[in-house]
Design a protein around this motif. Structure first.
Motif, short mmCIF file in Angstrom:
data_model
loop_
_atom_site.label_atom_id
_atom_site.label_comp_id
_atom_site.label_asym_id
_atom_site.label_seq_id
_atom_site.Cartn_x
_atom_site.Cartn_y
_atom_site.Cartn_z
N PRO A 1 0.98 -1.24 -0.32
CA PRO A 1 0.09 -0.15 0.26
C PRO A 1 1.07 1.63 -0.01
CG PRO A 1 -0.27 -1.51 2.13
CD PRO A 1 0.30 -2.07 0.97
N VAL A 2 0.19 2.10 -0.18
CA VAL A 2 0.95 3.54 -0.83
C VAL A 2 -0.45 5.07 0.08
CG1 VAL A 2 1.26 5.78 -2.28
CG2 VAL A 2 2.21 3.32 -2.84
N THR A 3 0.16 5.14 0.85
CA THR A 3 -0.63 6.19 1.70
C THR A 3 -0.33 7.46 0.90
OG1 THR A 3 0.29 5.56 3.60
CG2 THR A 3 -0.77 4.06 3.38
N ALA A 4 -1.37 8.48 1.82
CA ALA A 4 -1.16 9.63 1.57
C ALA A 4 -0.47 10.47 2.78
CB ALA A 4 -2.44 10.49 1.43
N PRO A 5 1.56 10.65 2.98
CA PRO A 5 1.46 11.63 4.09
C PRO A 5 0.71 12.56 4.67
CG PRO A 5 2.45 12.18 1.91
CD PRO A 5 1.70 11.74 2.00
N ALA A 6 0.04 13.17 4.28
CA ALA A 6 -0.26 14.49 4.81
C ALA A 6 -1.98 14.51 4.00
CB ALA A 6 -0.20 15.67 5.13
N SER A 7 -2.78 15.14 4.88
CA SER A 7 -4.42 15.55 4.02
C SER A 7 -3.99 16.29 3.20
CB SER A 7 -5.04 15.98 5.32
OG SER A 7 -5.20 15.22 7.00
N GLY A 8 -5.05 16.29 1.86
CA GLY A 8 -4.86 17.12 1.08
C GLY A 8 -6.25 16.82 0.26
N ARG A 9 -6.41 17.56 -1.66
CA ARG A 9 -7.36 17.49 -2.47
C ARG A 9 -6.39 16.45 -2.94
NH1 ARG A 9 -12.04 18.41 -1.88
NH2 ARG A 9 -11.82 19.67 -0.46
N VAL A 10 -6.28 15.10 -4.07
CA VAL A 10 -6.30 14.52 -5.06
C VAL A 10 -6.75 15.46 -6.41
CG1 VAL A 10 -6.64 12.94 -6.41
CG2 VAL A 10 -6.85 12.73 -3.92
N ALA A 11 -5.81 15.72 -6.69
CA ALA A 11 -5.84 16.84 -7.79
C ALA A 11 -5.12 16.66 -8.93
CB ALA A 11 -4.60 18.66 -7.69
N VAL B 1 -8.35 12.98 0.82
CA VAL B 1 -7.83 12.64 1.28
C VAL B 1 -7.11 13.03 2.64
CG1 VAL B 1 -7.32 11.05 -0.21
CG2 VAL B 1 -5.52 12.84 0.10
N LYS B 2 -7.10 11.77 3.55
CA LYS B 2 -6.38 12.32 4.81
C LYS B 2 -5.41 11.45 5.47
CE LYS B 2 -11.13 12.21 7.33
NZ LYS B 2 -12.00 12.13 8.39
N ALA B 3 -4.10 11.99 5.98
CA ALA B 3 -3.16 11.52 6.38
C ALA B 3 -3.12 10.30 6.40
CB ALA B 3 -2.65 11.90 7.56
N GLY B 4 -2.74 8.65 5.87
CA GLY B 4 -2.73 7.48 6.47
C GLY B 4 -3.93 6.81 5.36
N GLN B 5 -4.08 7.52 5.00
CA GLN B 5 -4.82 7.04 3.88
C GLN B 5 -4.38 6.22 2.97
OE1 GLN B 5 -8.91 8.90 3.35
NE2 GLN B 5 -8.96 8.06 1.32
N VAL B 6 -5.15 4.85 2.65
CA VAL B 6 -4.51 4.32 1.74
C VAL B 6 -5.19 4.99 0.07
CG1 VAL B 6 -3.74 2.37 0.64
CG2 VAL B 6 -4.48 2.10 2.69
#
Length: 317
Positions: A223-233, A275-280
């Motif tokens: 799995p690859v997870t988001a390192p921090a919250s943000g919007r997929v652009a 996406v939130k931090a830690g989300q796959v």
């Protein structure tokens, strides 16, 4: 009965006493007047001393002793609320500061391995005032790698569509700040290539190139997870012409900070998702210009690639 001489002496003594009393009274009056004058002047002196202008613009830069690849955080404190945000000029570019609340603003400035070590000049303008700052930028030695791409991928160039989409993504400067605290690792695999590495591809030195990210050698499909919250652009796929990046995801963390995740085998999000931090968000693969399964994570500040490590270990608020 007093004699004439005694009367004269008595009269002389009275005049002397009267003169002494008068002198003492006059002296007392002068002292009182001087004291009253001083008391009168004290508030005026206080008013004068406090009337000198106080600097309206306070600026702090961190880190105070940066090295190549560091992100500079410039925090500005203004004297009063203003309809206009302060601006910061750096390396022939001007950046608008974002509000932190309570008359505080912040600008993030990128440095890269292509910068020259030496003295950085930063110009801050706000509240009708200008401050010129000088900051030392330390040298940093980056390792050199020799990469051999397999047949069919050697010399593979990106499509114009791919280049345009990625360039537009890196230029995003969203007013909102989505991240909070230090960034997380996007994968649990070991790091095989650090930020800033200079490279030879199939024996040819890549001029003006440096490794714009960190590589993680996780297993295929991990799995690859988001390192921090943000919007997929950004979501791009090989089938759409992403020949170099491969299957790719770009997350906008806000205020000019973006993350890109390359060479994926699977994509679990779509453009517009928050996406939130830690989300796959996907899985490790070897798509695009890749020699084997790994994740390339690149962190960008105002369109330039910076070292992600300080963002993980120290955080930038």
């Amino acid at each position: 009965m007093m004699s004439h001489k005694t009367l004269l002496q008595s009269h002389h003594d009275r005049r002397l006493v009267s003169t002494l009393l008068s002198s003492q009274k006059s002296k007392a009056n002068r002292t009182n007047n001087r004291t009253n004058k001083e008391l009168f002047l004290l508030p005026f002196a206080f008013l004068v001393s406090t009337a000198f202008p106080v600097e309206a613009l306070q600026v702090q830069v961190a880190p105070t002793n940066p090295q190549l690849g560091d992100t500079l955080s410039v925090v500005i404190q203004t004297d009063s609320p203003s309809s206009q945000s302060p601006t910061v000029s750096f390396k022939q570019k001007t950046y608008r500061a974002f509000s932190l609340g309570q008359n505080r603003f912040r600008v993030l400035l990128p440095t890269t391995p292509l910068d020259k070590p030496g003295t950085l000049q930063i110009r801050v303008a706000g509240d009708g005032e200008v401050k010129n700052l000088s900051l030392p930028l330390r040298k940093r030695n980056f390792p050199v790698q020799r990469i051999t791409l397999p047949p069919g991928k050697a010399g593979q160039s990106a499509t114009q569509f791919e280049l345009d989409r990625v360039a537009a993504f890196k230029k995003l400067v969203t007013p909102q700040k989505f991240w909070n605290g230090p960034f997380l690792k996007p994968n649990r695999g070991r790091i095989t290539s650090i930020y800033g590495v200079r490279r030879y591809y199939n024996g040819k030195f890549a001029n003006d190139y440096y490794h714009r990210g960190v590589d993680y050698a996780g297993g295929y499909g991990s799995p690859v997870t988001a390192p921090a919250s943000g919007r997929v652009a950004l979501v791009g796929r090989v089938a759409q012409g992403f020949r170099v990046h491969g299957n790719v995801i770009g997350v906008d963390h806000g205020q000019g900070v973006t993350s890109i995740f390359m060479h994926l085998s699977r994509i679990d999000v779509k453009e517009g998702d928050f996406v939130k931090a830690g989300q796959v968000i996907g899985a490790i693969g070897s798509t695009g210009a890749s020699t084997g399964p790994h994740l390339h994570w690149g962190l960008y500040v105002n369109s330039l690639s910076v070292d992600p490590v300080p963002w993980r270990t120290q955080g930038v608020e």
